[in-house]
Enzyme design. Structure first.
Site, mmCIF file in Angstrom:
data_model
loop_
_atom_site.group_PDB
_atom_site.id
_atom_site.type_symbol
_atom_site.label_atom_id
_atom_site.label_comp_id
_atom_site.label_asym_id
_atom_site.label_seq_id
_atom_site.Cartn_x
_atom_site.Cartn_y
_atom_site.Cartn_z
ATOM 1 N N GLY A 1 -1.980 4.647 -3.254
ATOM 2 C CA GLY A 1 -2.923 3.584 -3.576
ATOM 3 C C GLY A 1 -2.289 2.220 -3.473
ATOM 4 O O GLY A 1 -1.129 2.089 -3.080
ATOM 5 N N ASP B 1 10.444 12.240 -0.903
ATOM 6 C CA ASP B 1 9.847 11.272 0.013
ATOM 7 C C ASP B 1 10.621 9.958 -0.021
ATOM 8 O O ASP B 1 10.025 8.887 -0.055
ATOM 9 C CB ASP B 1 8.371 11.073 -0.358
ATOM 10 C CG ASP B 1 7.590 10.368 0.747
ATOM 11 O OD1 ASP B 1 7.993 10.480 1.925
ATOM 12 O OD2 ASP B 1 6.595 9.690 0.438
ATOM 13 N N GLU C 1 0.880 -1.160 0.000
ATOM 14 C CA GLU C 1 0.000 0.000 0.000
ATOM 15 C C GLU C 1 0.910 1.199 0.000
ATOM 16 O O GLU C 1 1.672 1.394 0.931
ATOM 17 C CB GLU C 1 -0.841 0.031 1.278
ATOM 18 C CG GLU C 1 -1.623 -1.231 1.504
ATOM 19 C CD GLU C 1 -3.116 -0.985 1.548
ATOM 20 O OE1 GLU C 1 -3.519 0.184 1.456
ATOM 21 O OE2 GLU C 1 -3.866 -1.964 1.651
ATOM 22 N N GLY C 2 0.849 1.955 -1.029
ATOM 23 C CA GLY C 2 1.705 3.129 -1.084
ATOM 24 C C GLY C 2 0.939 4.333 -0.582
ATOM 25 O O GLY C 2 -0.197 4.216 -0.111
HETATM 26 P P1 AMP Z 1 4.889 2.740 -3.146
HETATM 27 O O1 AMP Z 1 3.563 3.322 -3.471
HETATM 28 O O2 AMP Z 1 5.861 2.825 -4.276
HETATM 29 O O3 AMP Z 1 5.458 3.214 -1.830
HETATM 30 O O4 AMP Z 1 4.628 1.183 -2.978
HETATM 31 C C1 AMP Z 1 4.110 0.590 -1.830
HETATM 32 C C2 AMP Z 1 4.712 -0.793 -1.675
HETATM 33 O O5 AMP Z 1 4.416 -1.599 -2.819
HETATM 34 C C3 AMP Z 1 6.239 -0.757 -1.626
HETATM 35 O O6 AMP Z 1 6.685 -0.544 -0.311
HETATM 36 C C4 AMP Z 1 6.610 -2.121 -2.165
HETATM 37 O O7 AMP Z 1 6.559 -3.089 -1.140
HETATM 38 C C5 AMP Z 1 5.527 -2.414 -3.176
HETATM 39 N N1 AMP Z 1 5.996 -2.059 -4.539
HETATM 40 C C6 AMP Z 1 5.943 -0.853 -5.129
HETATM 41 N N2 AMP Z 1 6.474 -0.873 -6.372
HETATM 42 C C7 AMP Z 1 6.870 -2.149 -6.579
HETATM 43 C C8 AMP Z 1 7.535 -2.826 -7.667
HETATM 44 N N3 AMP Z 1 7.868 -2.190 -8.796
HETATM 45 N N4 AMP Z 1 7.824 -4.134 -7.508
HETATM 46 C C9 AMP Z 1 7.484 -4.767 -6.363
HETATM 47 N N5 AMP Z 1 6.890 -4.209 -5.320
HETATM 48 C C10 AMP Z 1 6.564 -2.907 -5.406
#
Ligand code: AMP
Length: 302
Positions: free
Chosen positions: A16, A135, A12-13
């Site tokens: 979203g 960030d 969950e970023g």
């Molecule tokens: P973010 O919105 O980029 O902070 O993504 C939230 C979480 O999703 C991250 O902390 C990762 O664990 C996972 N995630 C995001 N992008 C990727 C990716 N390209 N490949 C694998 N996991 C991802």
């Protein structure tokens, strides 16, 4: 979107949910991010600019690759999906994975050195395009365990979508990596804010726990002041004129080597340069690459 088959939710970023999915055409795994855009009037130009910048920057191997951008209409609403290359974990999960054993081992020093080099490369790359990340944190640094690669994800999204105080799930956005000039309400901040975050991440890899785990903006500042000393006009000219400056308890600087005992002397020296109070005196990401801490790193592998 029929091209992608969702496998599982991986995170969950701030903006979203992130799904692991399979690209049916290539058999490759991808990461799907649905952006929460209000697109009643079409795609906002800021988002378009953001996405094209992201595409340009993601040509670097240190930045997670944006493979494509898909827009879908759902219930009359336009949704924008970003499709990224998939990496098996993020730095937070990677650091935490060894934390619950009795003897918390630091990450291997050679791995920290390699991750730090790749991180400085990524940040220097963004800064050379005039882009701030704003960030940086272990959660948005993605790790390919088998190849020992670290890549910056979620790049620049902070600009078009603005850094909110809370995520869409109402979880508080972490303050742990936020530079003191931002916490003190400076009006003009720049690339040094990312270097501060890199410093905090460096220490966290070595300690396997966050360096400044503040739970509010004031607590965050106090964490920083307790270790680095309460700043004054000598250490940081202009600090007392910043918008949110107040009278704080007076602490003397503590030893960084003591705070992060597993780092080598040159590692501590680089960390100190990244955690300089005065943004003008803070080392740049590009200069960090030439710091003696990286002297014995085999750079040919990058
Ligand atoms: P973010 O919105 O980029 O902070 O993504 C939230 C979480 O999703 C991250 O902390 C990762 O664990 C996972 N995630 C995001 N992008 C990727 C990716 N390209 N490949 C694998 N996991 C991802």
């Amino acid at each position: 979107m029929e091209r992608y088959e969702k496998v599982e939710k991986v995170g969950e970023g701030t903006y979203g949910k992130v799904y692991k999915a399979k690209d049916k055409n290539t058999g490759q795994f991808v990461a799907l991010k649905k952006t929460r855009l209000e697109m009643d009037e079409g795609i906002p130009s800021t988002a378009l600019r953001e996405v094209s910048l992201l595409k340009t920057l993601s040509t670097s191997i240190y930045i997670v690759r944006l493979l494509s951008v898909e827009h879908v209409e759902k219930k009359g609403k336009l949704l924008l999906y970003l499709v990224f290359e998939y990496l098996d974990t993020d730095l937070k999960k990677f650091i935490d994975s060894g934390r619950y054993v009795i003897n918390v081992d630091p990450l291997p020093p050679k791995l920290i050195q390699s991750f730090m080099y790749q991180l400085c490369k990524a940040v220097a790359h963004c800064h050379s395009y005039g882009v701030l990340h704003r960030d940086l944190k272990p959660q948005n640094l993605l790790v390919d365990k088998s190849k020992g690669l670290l890549k910056v994800g979620d790049l620049g999204l902070g600009r078009a979508f603005t850094v909110p105080l809370k995520c869409y799930t109402h979880e508080i956005v972490t303050l742990w990596y936020r530079a003191p000039e931002v916490l003190l309400g400076t009006f003009h901040y720049s690339t040094p804010v990312d270097v501060w975050s890199v410093g905090c991440i460096f220490a966290e890899m070595a300690k396997r726990r966050p360096l400044f785990p503040g739970s509010s903006e004031v607590q965050q500042l106090l964490h920083i002041f307790r270790l680095l000393g309460t700043p004054n006009e000598n250490m940081w000219p202009g600090v007392t004129r910043l918008k949110d400056w107040h009278i704080y308890p007076q602490w003397k600087p503590q030893s960084l080597a003591h705070a992060v005992p597993t780092l080598s002397p040159s590692g501590v020296d680089l960390l100190a340069k990244m955690l300089q109070y005065d943004p003008a005196r803070r080392i740049s990401a590009k200069a960090a690459l030439d710091h003696p801490y990286f002297d014995d790193l085999d750079k040919s592998q990058f």
